[in-house]
Scaffold this active site. Structure first.
Site, PDB file in Angstrom:
ATOM      1  N   THR A  60       6.250   4.672  -5.761  1.00 25.26           N
ATOM      2  CA  THR A  60       6.351   5.223  -4.419  1.00 25.26           C
ATOM      3  C   THR A  60       5.838   4.228  -3.382  1.00 25.26           C
ATOM      4  O   THR A  60       6.430   4.082  -2.308  1.00 25.26           O
ATOM      5  CB  THR A  60       5.573   6.548  -4.327  1.00 25.26           C
ATOM      6  OG1 THR A  60       6.093   7.442  -5.317  1.00 25.26           O
ATOM      7  CG2 THR A  60       5.702   7.181  -2.960  1.00 25.26           C
ATOM      8  N   GLU A  61       4.762   3.555  -3.697  1.00 23.64           N
ATOM      9  CA  GLU A  61       4.147   2.621  -2.750  1.00 23.64           C
ATOM     10  C   GLU A  61       4.978   1.363  -2.517  1.00 23.64           C
ATOM     11  O   GLU A  61       5.150   0.942  -1.379  1.00 23.64           O
ATOM     12  CB  GLU A  61       2.747   2.217  -3.239  1.00 23.64           C
ATOM     13  CG  GLU A  61       1.709   3.304  -3.134  1.00 23.64           C
ATOM     14  CD  GLU A  61       1.270   3.591  -1.704  1.00 23.64           C
ATOM     15  OE1 GLU A  61       1.615   2.810  -0.790  1.00 23.64           O
ATOM     16  OE2 GLU A  61       0.591   4.601  -1.501  1.00 23.64           O
ATOM     17  N   SER A  62       5.448   0.731  -3.598  1.00 18.64           N
ATOM     18  CA  SER A  62       6.027  -0.613  -3.452  1.00 18.64           C
ATOM     19  C   SER A  62       7.336  -0.832  -4.205  1.00 18.64           C
ATOM     20  O   SER A  62       7.870  -1.945  -4.155  1.00 18.64           O
ATOM     21  CB  SER A  62       5.020  -1.656  -3.951  1.00 18.64           C
ATOM     22  OG  SER A  62       4.884  -1.567  -5.365  1.00 18.64           O
TER      23      SER A  62
END
Length: 166
Positions: A60-62
């Protein structure tokens, strides 16, 4: 690329295979895929956090990008803010420290909200918005980004857990 032999892959065959499969949607290089999978397993063991949760957060982050930088300055695979990285004593530009630092920060949030009915949800929201925002809101802050983030992480985590079960 950093060379890692952090644990015997046979000891974590199923989690390794699931993580490897997930990362391979975003990377084509076997070295990068294997490195990310092993780094997640290492951080999970070191911090006592479910590797599927770390995987869901990182995705989700990267989208598993080593050199990701957000518009607000979050860095790396786990998108650590420089101040957060400093506070937990890691270099966010060092790939392994970034993964371990993200797992440490996630574990802190899991511990902070433990015992509450929505502890996992609150910990995920705190990873994105900060723990004080969750405390002040008495739950998920009413930020569109955080609400979407929590939903995406929970969906990724649920899918990864289903993959683990076959």
């Amino acid at each position: 690329m950093i060379s890692i032999s952090l644990m015997n892959v046979a000891e974590a065959r199923e989690p390794y295979e699931v993580i490897h499969q997930e990362v391979s949607y975003y990377h084509s290089g076997e070295k990068e895929i294997a490195w990310i999978a092993m780094a997640i397993l290492y951080a999970a063991e070191k911090c006592q956090v479910d590797p599927m949760l770390i995987t869901a957060i990182m995705e989700t982050e990267s989208n598993f990008r080593f050199n990701a930088v957000s518009p607000v300055g979050a860095i790396g695979l786990m998108q650590l803010m420089p101040e957060t990285a400093r506070n937990i004593g890691v270099n966010p530009h060092n790939y392994l420290q970034n993964v371990v630092g993200g797992a440490m920060y996630l574990k802190t949030q899991l511990n902070r909200f433990a015992g509450q009915a929505q502890s996992l949800i609150y910990a995920i929201a705190a990873y994105n918005a900060g723990p004080q925002a969750v405390i002040n809101a008495g739950g998920i802050p009413n930020y569109s980004e955080t609400r979407q983030y929590v939903l995406k992480v929970v969906n990724n985590y649920s899918r990864l857990q289903r993959m683990m079960q076959g």
